[in-house]
Scaffold this active site. Sequence first.
Site, PDB file in Angstrom:
ATOM      1  N   HIS A 216       0.831  -1.223   0.000  1.00 32.00           N
ATOM      2  CA  HIS A 216       0.000   0.000   0.000  1.00 32.00           C
ATOM      3  C   HIS A 216       0.860   1.265   0.000  1.00 32.00           C
ATOM      4  O   HIS A 216       0.516   2.266   0.627  1.00 32.00           O
ATOM      5  CB  HIS A 216      -0.955   0.031   1.195  1.00 32.00           C
TER       6      HIS A 216
ATOM      7  N   ASN B 220     -10.357  -2.673   2.425  1.00 36.77           N
ATOM      8  CA  ASN B 220     -10.036  -2.691   0.996  1.00 36.77           C
ATOM      9  C   ASN B 220     -11.298  -2.449   0.183  1.00 36.77           C
ATOM     10  O   ASN B 220     -12.400  -2.463   0.723  1.00 36.77           O
ATOM     11  CB  ASN B 220      -9.459  -4.059   0.600  1.00 36.77           C
TER      12      ASN B 220
END
Length: 710
Positions: free
Chosen positions: A80, A153
């Site tokens: 990420h 997510n």
Amino acid sequence: MDKKTPETVSINERSKDLELERNRSDPAGQRMTTGQGVPVEDTDNSLKVGARGPTLLEDFHLREKIMRFDHERIPERVVHARGSAAHGYFQVYESLAEYTKAKVFQDPSKKTPVFVRFSTVAGSRGSADTVRDVRGFAVKFYTEEGNWDLVGNNIPVFFIQDGIKFPDIVHAAKPEPHHEMPQASTAHDSFWDFISLMPESAHMIMWVMSDRAIPRSYRMMEGFGVHTFRLVNAKGVSRFVKFHWKPLLGVHSLVWDEAQKLAGKDPDFHRRDLWEAIEKGNFPEYELGLQIIDEKDADKLGIDLLDSTKIIPEEVVPVRRVGKLVLNRNPTNFFAETEQVAFCTSHVVPGIDFTDDPLLQARNFSYLDTQLTRLGGPNFTEIPINRPIAPVHNFHQDGFHRQTIDQGRANYFPNSLGGGCPFMAAAEKGGYRHFPEKVAGEKVRQRAESFQDHFSQAGLFFRSMSKPEREHIIMALQFELAKVEREEVRKRVVEQILAKIDAELVTEVAQGLGMTVPTMTAVKGKLEKVVDTLGLPMVDKSPALSQENQKKDSIKTRRIGVLVADGFDTAELQSTKAAIEQAGGELVIISRRLGMVKGADGQSVKVDKSALTTGSFEYDAVFVPGGAASVSVLKKDGDSVHFIQEAYRHCKPIGVTKEATGLLEEADVSTSSLGVVVGEAGGQDFPAKFIAAIAQHRFWARHDKDLISG
Ligand code: HDE
């Protein structure tokens, strides 16, 4: 000694903004100083012996300036790394006291400040936004009883069931270790090798190969907490919960060809989209949805709630929308806020608790641990963006970059020298008490039997897609596997994974790769159980999974590219612009030259984008106004013709009026095609029809299969 009472805070939408204010620095009207506050006379020339002589070590300004520059970078997130964030607030619609005592869910008049970071997973910090990947959707709530991080997510399931596999899946997905290729892409051997050997990833693979992995915008994608969490009320009653974020603009995606072109032409596409929307006052909004399951019903679902590779179909347990998240402020400084924010799944508040999902349990360790390296020590909680608004008192002390100056002699508990402070808070007074779940068993390294069904929901997802969506998944798999060099890896994915999911899927993918189509391996799933136990009329398909079934009633914030040259029909442009803006859309005037472009009646309009810097893939629709002179220039310009052809192939709405039909002819696009809206001379209904077409987003049926091949 003064008798002190515990500090409390009352939260409102601006609380965090005001709290950050004490760290903001504004150079306007100020003189430049060194890090020690000494005014600087000259920052352009180093201190030398004569104008052409050697530089002196004595030049403390030079040394400090270079030293600070040398150390500007910190390690990027191990996953990420590429992200963008915004501030905003969360507001609950009505009290959820029945389910949870968390203060953030009690009072509908209260706005709790939040900071939200969206991200891709596999790429480095500088990688492109539109790559095929999962998107992170991490929310930090600055509540009055401490920070709560919901680190989710945009896909509701995960690749693996047990956190111990996380380093393996990430190593496999990241660039290969010997040559560090490819960047921000799973289309390579090591990823698919791992997947072919990990059947539990089958469901996630369907999502990652679907349109969900190439969102149109962070503002138009869902978010999911993924794991099952617990909500606990004041009476100590626990229920299971799955968290959802539902974007009010609907769920929309790019097509793969567009995503790849955007990665080259505008690698910051999603970051720019988020930033500009907020700057323009088009605040992204999402509703928080909850799937709440009584503990006694958990066994009836046919899935194990501790298994993060499974969803609870919305048709089985409806998603109740309980509140709204609004993102209304861009960060002041990217590094200070977006880069230094540290989310941790273990940051919870009373009323929110964990389950024994082994993925979640591992995350609870990882997020705390990873910040030590990334942010340089244990005091990352004191960095302004991470600091809670709620008061912090404890005996954690010292370490790199400590900011707090602790007072007094007692730095241990219990103490009498410090009057026994800081004291404990009973659960009734807000102290966090873990849900007293009963646990017993032998220590084993095992995967539960109830985690073993890897293919039913992969099939459920594929079957629930519309035809174009299924084709997109097939083409994505063909693309990814065609990039895999080793034939045995391709073969194993097809035979060991896809052949257990769906016959259409495996046939099409195998054929596209020039392979023999394997026979389907029947794997008996457990989904039938849901029908048996709950008597619900579904599970062969879950319509809620298909983006085709999401609402398509608005063109708010859609960008319509307008192709013009001198001599365009001003009245047509103005009336279409007025109607589209009224409906919340935005026209972007594109022409060969920047500056002004002149209409047939002599009036000029400002060009927003040079045709050199843009392409059809940056827009949701195309509009070409009439005007013989303008259209005649566009017809001779290969880029404009290509613009139309490409928008057509990406199934986008195209609107043309009067002479502009000539440009369609030049591009070989029929005026009677689906999603092509032609304004008749003098016709009044063009804008309304065009707006209705834009709201549909794409016209997949335009040309069946070849539409995504690029
Ligand atoms: Fe993460 N993940 N993750 N993850 N994750 C990180 O934490 C990890 C997982 C997610 O914008 C890291 O601060 C493990 C699922 C987001 O700053 C790290 C496992 C989900 C973000 C980490 C998972 C996520 C991260 C890297 C398996 C969706 C970005 C930097 C057990 C529910 C947050 C950091 C941000 C970041 C570990 C699986 C979402 C290394 C061990 C499942 C949105 O701690």
